[in-house]
Write a protein that holds these residues in place. Sequence first.
Motif, PDB file in Angstrom:
ATOM      1  N   ASN A  36      -5.483   6.347   5.475  1.00 47.38           N
ATOM      2  CA  ASN A  36      -5.627   7.245   4.330  1.00 47.38           C
ATOM      3  C   ASN A  36      -6.051   8.638   4.780  1.00 47.38           C
ATOM      4  N   GLN A  37      -6.968   8.718   5.756  1.00 43.88           N
ATOM      5  CA  GLN A  37      -7.429  10.016   6.249  1.00 43.88           C
ATOM      6  C   GLN A  37      -6.309  10.772   6.958  1.00 43.88           C
ATOM      7  N   SER A  38      -5.463  10.053   7.708  1.00 43.49           N
ATOM      8  CA  SER A  38      -4.326  10.702   8.369  1.00 43.49           C
ATOM      9  C   SER A  38      -3.364  11.273   7.332  1.00 43.49           C
ATOM     10  N   ILE A  39      -3.129  10.533   6.255  1.00 44.51           N
ATOM     11  CA  ILE A  39      -2.261  11.017   5.177  1.00 44.51           C
ATOM     12  C   ILE A  39      -2.851  12.270   4.553  1.00 44.51           C
ATOM     13  N   VAL A  40      -4.156  12.256   4.304  1.00 47.62           N
ATOM     14  CA  VAL A  40      -4.826  13.414   3.707  1.00 47.62           C
ATOM     15  C   VAL A  40      -4.730  14.627   4.627  1.00 47.62           C
ATOM     16  N   SER A  41      -4.957  14.434   5.943  1.00 47.09           N
ATOM     17  CA  SER A  41      -4.887  15.550   6.892  1.00 47.09           C
ATOM     18  C   SER A  41      -3.492  16.158   6.922  1.00 47.09           C
ATOM     19  N   MET A  42      -2.454  15.312   6.948  1.00 40.31           N
ATOM     20  CA  MET A  42      -1.091  15.824   6.942  1.00 40.31           C
ATOM     21  C   MET A  42      -0.799  16.549   5.632  1.00 40.31           C
ATOM     22  N   ALA A  43      -1.291  15.997   4.524  1.00 31.87           N
ATOM     23  CA  ALA A  43      -1.068  16.620   3.216  1.00 31.87           C
ATOM     24  C   ALA A  43      -1.819  17.944   3.079  1.00 31.87           C
ATOM     25  N   GLN A  44      -2.868  18.143   3.867  1.00 31.29           N
ATOM     26  CA  GLN A  44      -3.592  19.411   3.862  1.00 31.29           C
ATOM     27  C   GLN A  44      -2.919  20.448   4.751  1.00 31.29           C
ATOM     28  N   ALA A  45      -2.153  19.988   5.749  1.00 27.90           N
ATOM     29  CA  ALA A  45      -1.528  20.901   6.705  1.00 27.90           C
ATOM     30  C   ALA A  45      -0.232  21.511   6.176  1.00 27.90           C
ATOM     31  N   MET A  74       0.800  -1.222   0.000  1.00 26.47           N
ATOM     32  CA  MET A  74       0.000   0.000   0.000  1.00 26.47           C
ATOM     33  C   MET A  74       0.836   1.277   0.000  1.00 26.47           C
ATOM     34  N   ARG A  75       2.110   1.169   0.334  1.00 26.49           N
ATOM     35  CA  ARG A  75       2.898   2.383   0.564  1.00 26.49           C
ATOM     36  C   ARG A  75       2.984   3.283  -0.675  1.00 26.49           C
ATOM     37  N   THR A  76       3.033   2.667  -1.861  1.00 29.80           N
ATOM     38  CA  THR A  76       3.161   3.480  -3.071  1.00 29.80           C
ATOM     39  C   THR A  76       1.877   4.250  -3.374  1.00 29.80           C
ATOM     40  N   ILE A  77       0.725   3.607  -3.242  1.00 27.81           N
ATOM     41  CA  ILE A  77      -0.532   4.318  -3.501  1.00 27.81           C
ATOM     42  C   ILE A  77      -0.768   5.387  -2.436  1.00 27.81           C
ATOM     43  N   PHE A  78      -0.322   5.137  -1.207  1.00 20.43           N
ATOM     44  CA  PHE A  78      -0.416   6.175  -0.179  1.00 20.43           C
ATOM     45  C   PHE A  78       0.455   7.380  -0.544  1.00 20.43           C
ATOM     46  N   ALA A  79       1.619   7.125  -1.133  1.00 18.82           N
ATOM     47  CA  ALA A  79       2.474   8.227  -1.589  1.00 18.82           C
ATOM     48  C   ALA A  79       1.787   9.026  -2.687  1.00 18.82           C
ATOM     49  N   VAL A  80       1.085   8.330  -3.575  1.00 18.61           N
ATOM     50  CA  VAL A  80       0.335   8.997  -4.641  1.00 18.61           C
ATOM     51  C   VAL A  80      -0.759   9.881  -4.050  1.00 18.61           C
ATOM     52  N   ILE A  81      -1.517   9.337  -3.084  1.00 19.10           N
ATOM     53  CA  ILE A  81      -2.581  10.102  -2.417  1.00 19.10           C
ATOM     54  C   ILE A  81      -1.995  11.349  -1.758  1.00 19.10           C
ATOM     55  N   PHE A  82      -0.869  11.188  -1.086  1.00 16.55           N
ATOM     56  CA  PHE A  82      -0.225  12.312  -0.398  1.00 16.55           C
ATOM     57  C   PHE A  82       0.147  13.407  -1.397  1.00 16.55           C
ATOM     58  N   LEU A  83       0.798  13.045  -2.482  1.00 18.26           N
ATOM     59  CA  LEU A  83       1.248  14.031  -3.466  1.00 18.26           C
ATOM     60  C   LEU A  83       0.067  14.704  -4.170  1.00 18.26           C
ATOM     61  N   LEU A  84      -0.985  13.932  -4.485  1.00 19.75           N
ATOM     62  CA  LEU A  84      -2.174  14.521  -5.096  1.00 19.75           C
ATOM     63  C   LEU A  84      -2.836  15.524  -4.161  1.00 19.75           C
ATOM     64  N   THR A  85      -2.944  15.164  -2.893  1.00 18.74           N
ATOM     65  CA  THR A  85      -3.585  16.054  -1.910  1.00 18.74           C
ATOM     66  C   THR A  85      -2.760  17.307  -1.687  1.00 18.74           C
ATOM     67  N   VAL A  86      -1.441  17.146  -1.590  1.00 19.53           N
ATOM     68  CA  VAL A  86      -0.555  18.303  -1.455  1.00 19.53           C
ATOM     69  C   VAL A  86      -0.737  19.234  -2.646  1.00 19.53           C
ATOM     70  N   GLY A  87      -0.755  18.662  -3.851  1.00 18.31           N
ATOM     71  CA  GLY A  87      -0.892  19.485  -5.052  1.00 18.31           C
ATOM     72  C   GLY A  87      -2.183  20.271  -5.080  1.00 18.31           C
ATOM     73  N   PHE A  88      -3.302  19.605  -4.842  1.00 18.44           N
ATOM     74  CA  PHE A  88      -4.583  20.302  -4.929  1.00 18.44           C
ATOM     75  C   PHE A  88      -4.741  21.329  -3.822  1.00 18.44           C
ATOM     76  N   ASN A  89      -4.133  21.082  -2.658  1.00 21.02           N
ATOM     77  CA  ASN A  89      -4.244  22.046  -1.561  1.00 21.02           C
ATOM     78  C   ASN A  89      -3.303  23.227  -1.721  1.00 21.02           C
ATOM     79  N   PHE A  90      -2.198  23.067  -2.433  1.00 17.52           N
ATOM     80  CA  PHE A  90      -1.420  24.242  -2.821  1.00 17.52           C
ATOM     81  C   PHE A  90      -2.310  25.195  -3.621  1.00 17.52           C
ATOM     82  N   PHE A  91      -3.162  24.623  -4.456  1.00 24.57           N
ATOM     83  CA  PHE A  91      -4.067  25.436  -5.271  1.00 24.57           C
ATOM     84  C   PHE A  91      -5.215  26.007  -4.453  1.00 24.57           C
TER      85      PHE A  91
END
Length: 418
Positions: free
Chosen positions: A359-368, A230-247
């Motif tokens: 997944n939610q923890s990854i999203v929260s960190m990627a939003q912060a 799962m680690r690779t798809i979690f990395a994808v989720i993290f990077l996608l969330t970081v990208g959209f939240n920069f915007f």
Amino acid sequence: MKNDKVNPILPIFFTVFIDLLGLGIIIPILPAVILNPMAGLLPMDYDFSLRTIIYGFLIASYPLMQFFGAPMLGAFADRMGRRKILLASLLGTLVGYLLFAIGILTQNIWLLFIGRAIDGFTGGNISIAQSAIADISDASNRAKNFGLVGMAFGLGFVIGPYLGGKLSDPSILSWFDFATPFWFAAVLTAINILMVLKRFPETLKNKKTGRIDPLAGIKNIRKAFEIKEMRTIFAVIFLLTVGFNFFTQFFQVFLVGKFQFNQSQIGDLFAYMGIWIAVAQGAFLRPLSKRFSPMKILSVSSILLAATFPFLLLPDQAGWIYVIIPFIAIFQGLTQPNSTAIVSSMSDRSSQGEILGINQSIVSMAQALPPILAAFLTTININLPTLFAAGSTLAAWIVFVFVFKRSTVVSETAQQSE
């Protein structure tokens, strides 16, 4: 016994709607109260760069506290029941809105930080509502029930920014000010609390026992790296969330700095984007899902999203932004649900809760992280956060296509040969 037969769908729908309404309301307000020297919240001699940094940390306070609070609320909800924890969560939201409104009226920046922190820590409304939906759903109505939650989510995000912009605009009514949207949200939250008290029965039948861990969010991040498949798809989720939240978290600053948008104009633009996200998920997602797998959709939608972000920096007239935004909204509207679907499909039924919690923890960190980083990037160049949004999304696509998809194909080929 009568209360057990009450259908909790309406209060769940209202809870999710109010939660997203509140998140949407703040989108046009914060840039106006922090970046505009005439708002009076910060000393007049604070320059644009310093105001931007304060804005970034204020934005980050909500997801950062949610990172620690959401797993704890989820654990409490499993032990004590959905109803009690949902009420506690809504009470925290109510207090957060009231403190934010008072902070604006008294021009106290610390009350804004405290209000956002409290709302973030107790902001497990949606996850608890989703747990309650799972409690009351079976195979025959699961899709319909979760579809209603999705509708509430979308409506809240569309209406929230629009109301935030309009209810704070004194040109519409003379007594409207920056605090008005938060008084309005507080009233709706109070109604929601009464609705839960009267019409929300306890949905959890089998309560769990276990220790409440305040560091569960950090441990979830560690678990994400420990689950090999799962680690690779979690990395994808993290990077996608970081990208959209920069915007989403810093495009308002770009609009203020380049086009001098006010809060009403920002609210209109983000409501417009929300409508297009709803169109993507309502009109495009279902037919595409029948023809293509989530992996195929994500491999196309994510690269198109990355390629579209830089176009936002080209126009010299604000009207062109309205032409570009639908493309970003549609590509994001296809990217987010398909990435979540891939995560869900990779976990068996017994571990769904744990995997989605990680997944939610990854999203929260990627939003912060993006608002803090974007604040300092903006002091260098106002275009940088949008370019970083494109770069992070592009990195997510590269990891997904050249690492995750290839490893999945290799794994499936090996299983077939066995």
